[in-house]
Every structure is written in structure tokens, then in C-alpha cells.
Motif scaffolding. Structure first.
Motif, PDB file in Angstrom:
ATOM      1  N   ARG A 174       5.681  18.518  -1.046  1.00  0.00           N
ATOM      2  CA  ARG A 174       4.616  18.758  -2.244  1.00  0.00           C
ATOM      3  C   ARG A 174       4.219  17.308  -3.053  1.00  0.00           C
ATOM      4  O   ARG A 174       3.207  17.129  -3.405  1.00  0.00           O
ATOM      5  CB  ARG A 174       5.365  19.621  -3.226  1.00  0.00           C
ATOM      6  N   ASP A 175       5.269  16.353  -3.043  1.00  0.00           N
ATOM      7  CA  ASP A 175       4.877  15.123  -3.500  1.00  0.00           C
ATOM      8  C   ASP A 175       4.122  14.322  -2.818  1.00  0.00           C
ATOM      9  O   ASP A 175       3.292  13.597  -3.370  1.00  0.00           O
ATOM     10  CB  ASP A 175       6.179  14.357  -3.932  1.00  0.00           C
ATOM     11  N   HIS A 176       4.339  14.367  -1.680  1.00  0.00           N
ATOM     12  CA  HIS A 176       3.463  13.772  -0.528  1.00  0.00           C
ATOM     13  C   HIS A 176       1.887  14.179  -0.697  1.00  0.00           C
ATOM     14  O   HIS A 176       0.993  13.334  -0.777  1.00  0.00           O
ATOM     15  CB  HIS A 176       4.211  13.940   0.801  1.00  0.00           C
ATOM     16  N   LEU A 177       1.868  15.347  -0.802  1.00  0.00           N
ATOM     17  CA  LEU A 177       0.402  16.076  -0.793  1.00  0.00           C
ATOM     18  C   LEU A 177      -0.085  15.562  -2.207  1.00  0.00           C
ATOM     19  O   LEU A 177      -1.382  15.228  -2.271  1.00  0.00           O
ATOM     20  CB  LEU A 177       0.399  17.466  -0.549  1.00  0.00           C
ATOM     21  N   ALA A 178       0.570  15.460  -3.075  1.00  0.00           N
ATOM     22  CA  ALA A 178      -0.029  15.366  -4.490  1.00  0.00           C
ATOM     23  C   ALA A 178      -0.310  13.816  -4.676  1.00  0.00           C
ATOM     24  O   ALA A 178      -1.538  13.505  -5.113  1.00  0.00           O
ATOM     25  CB  ALA A 178       0.895  15.585  -5.503  1.00  0.00           C
ATOM     26  N   ALA A 179       0.444  12.832  -4.110  1.00  0.00           N
ATOM     27  CA  ALA A 179       0.076  11.441  -3.927  1.00  0.00           C
ATOM     28  C   ALA A 179      -1.253  11.230  -3.047  1.00  0.00           C
ATOM     29  O   ALA A 179      -1.994  10.434  -3.683  1.00  0.00           O
ATOM     30  CB  ALA A 179       1.178  10.700  -3.372  1.00  0.00           C
ATOM     31  N   ARG A 180      -1.285  11.874  -2.091  1.00  0.00           N
ATOM     32  CA  ARG A 180      -2.249  11.711  -1.323  1.00  0.00           C
ATOM     33  C   ARG A 180      -3.852  12.138  -2.078  1.00  0.00           C
ATOM     34  O   ARG A 180      -4.682  11.483  -2.011  1.00  0.00           O
ATOM     35  CB  ARG A 180      -2.348  12.525   0.252  1.00  0.00           C
ATOM     36  N   LEU A 181      -3.499  13.441  -2.588  1.00  0.00           N
ATOM     37  CA  LEU A 181      -4.806  13.898  -3.592  1.00  0.00           C
ATOM     38  C   LEU A 181      -5.302  12.635  -4.610  1.00  0.00           C
ATOM     39  O   LEU A 181      -6.342  12.697  -4.665  1.00  0.00           O
ATOM     40  CB  LEU A 181      -4.286  15.424  -4.017  1.00  0.00           C
ATOM     41  N   ARG A 182      -4.135  12.145  -5.415  1.00  0.00           N
ATOM     42  CA  ARG A 182      -4.463  11.158  -6.383  1.00  0.00           C
ATOM     43  C   ARG A 182      -5.309  10.064  -5.653  1.00  0.00           C
ATOM     44  O   ARG A 182      -6.113   9.586  -6.276  1.00  0.00           O
ATOM     45  CB  ARG A 182      -3.075  10.957  -7.118  1.00  0.00           C
ATOM     46  N   LEU A 183      -4.733   9.549  -4.409  1.00  0.00           N
ATOM     47  CA  LEU A 183      -5.412   8.568  -3.930  1.00  0.00           C
ATOM     48  C   LEU A 183      -6.781   8.811  -3.514  1.00  0.00           C
ATOM     49  O   LEU A 183      -7.568   8.019  -3.620  1.00  0.00           O
ATOM     50  CB  LEU A 183      -4.613   8.027  -2.793  1.00  0.00           C
ATOM     51  N   GLN A 184      -6.956  10.118  -2.943  1.00  0.00           N
ATOM     52  CA  GLN A 184      -8.411  10.416  -2.676  1.00  0.00           C
ATOM     53  C   GLN A 184      -9.411  10.472  -3.838  1.00  0.00           C
ATOM     54  O   GLN A 184     -10.371   9.992  -3.724  1.00  0.00           O
ATOM     55  CB  GLN A 184      -8.345  11.860  -1.980  1.00  0.00           C
ATOM     56  N   ARG A 185      -8.862  10.863  -5.042  1.00  0.00           N
ATOM     57  CA  ARG A 185      -9.369  10.809  -6.017  1.00  0.00           C
ATOM     58  C   ARG A 185      -9.797   9.729  -6.764  1.00  0.00           C
ATOM     59  O   ARG A 185     -10.501   9.506  -7.798  1.00  0.00           O
ATOM     60  CB  ARG A 185      -9.152  12.086  -7.085  1.00  0.00           C
ATOM     61  N   GLY A 186      -8.947   8.629  -6.388  1.00  0.00           N
ATOM     62  CA  GLY A 186      -9.029   7.558  -7.224  1.00  0.00           C
ATOM     63  C   GLY A 186      -8.313   7.301  -8.703  1.00  0.00           C
ATOM     64  O   GLY A 186      -8.610   6.386  -9.153  1.00  0.00           O
ATOM     65  N   THR A 187      -7.468   8.260  -8.959  1.00  0.00           N
ATOM     66  CA  THR A 187      -6.735   8.261 -10.169  1.00  0.00           C
ATOM     67  C   THR A 187      -5.522   8.023  -9.973  1.00  0.00           C
ATOM     68  O   THR A 187      -4.655   8.316  -9.085  1.00  0.00           O
ATOM     69  CB  THR A 187      -7.188   9.659 -10.889  1.00  0.00           C
ATOM     70  N   ASN A 188      -4.664   7.298 -11.219  1.00  0.00           N
ATOM     71  CA  ASN A 188      -3.457   7.319 -11.168  1.00  0.00           C
ATOM     72  C   ASN A 188      -2.758   8.362 -12.244  1.00  0.00           C
ATOM     73  O   ASN A 188      -1.611   8.214 -12.267  1.00  0.00           O
ATOM     74  CB  ASN A 188      -2.973   5.956 -11.668  1.00  0.00           C
TER      75      ASN A 188
END
Length: 128
Positions: A107-121
Motif C-alpha cells: 500500500r505504501d509503495h503504491l501511494a508513493a508511486r501515485l504521489r510521484l506521478q501526480r508531482g505532489t509531496n
């Protein structure tokens, strides 16, 4: 005879309308997005998901995104290896302790990838 022709015309109009509607309408499609998987993983980690909900999302192949399909397969494998069928009915967690930890990491890995894709921290879900 006029009544027969009127009834025939109305029937043909109704049947023709139904045929046209069926020809122009498309088959409904369900498209699993990353947010759906994150929500399902959060519910599973908080013991709020039942087996039917889990299998409805995880058992459905994701054809539009190869990465999400990999995540889905890993979650499916987690249930096979660490899931205990019928545990939710007895008031227990869907996964054992090891499966719970692996699902949290997934879950954390998917959330981190999603944040990277959206360009937000900004984190939209609680950090673990």
C-alpha cells in the motif's frame, strides 16, 4: 383492418426503438484506478473489508495499466499465502500478521508511486 395496422406500427416502433438503443449503447466497463486499490488496502489494514469486497476488486484483471495489474497480482498472492478464508466471519483480520505487514508495504509503495506521478509531496492518506 385499420386497428391491426395501428397496432402493428406501434409494435414495430417499440421493437425498432429497442433494437436501435441496444446497437448504440456500449457495454459498461469497470476500470480499477489506483485510488480504488488504496482504499481497499486501507480497509483491509483496518479490518473493515470483507472477503467479497476483496475478491470483487482483486479478482478482476486490470488491463489498462500493467503496473496496477502487478500490484493486483501481488495482493492476490498475499491472500493466497497469508489469507485465512472465513476469518472475517469470526471477527478476525483478513490476513495474518505477515500478510498484514506485506500489504502495508504494498500500500505504501503504491501511494508513493501515485504521489510521484501526480508531482505532489502532499500525502492524502495517513502515513504508516
Amino acid at each position: 383492418m385499420a386497428l391491426f395496422l395501428l397496432v402493428l406500427a406501434v409494435c414495430l416502433l417499440v421493437i425498432g426503438s429497442v433494437v436501435v438503443l441496444l446497437l448504440v449503447s456500449r457495454t459498461p466497463r469497470y476500470r480499477t484506478e489506483p485510488e480504488h486499490l488504496l482504499e481497499l488496502f486501507d480497509q483491509a489494514l483496518e479490518n473493515r473489508v470483507n472477503e467479497s469486497e476483496w475478491h470483487a476488486v482483486i479478482g478482476y484483471p486490470i488491463r489498462h495499466d500493467e503496473y496496477l495489474e502487478g500490484i493486483r497480482r501481488r495482493a492476490y498472492r498475499l491472500m493466497d499465502e497469508h489469507g485465512r478464508y472465513g476469518r472475517m466471519a469470526r471477527g478476525r483480520s483478513l490476513l495474518d500478521a505477515t500478510g498484514h505487514e506485506e500489504l502495508a508495504a504494498l500500500r505504501d509503495h503504491l501511494a508513493a508511486r501515485l504521489r510521484l506521478q501526480r508531482g505532489t509531496n502532499d500525502s492524502t492518506r495517513h502515513e504508516r
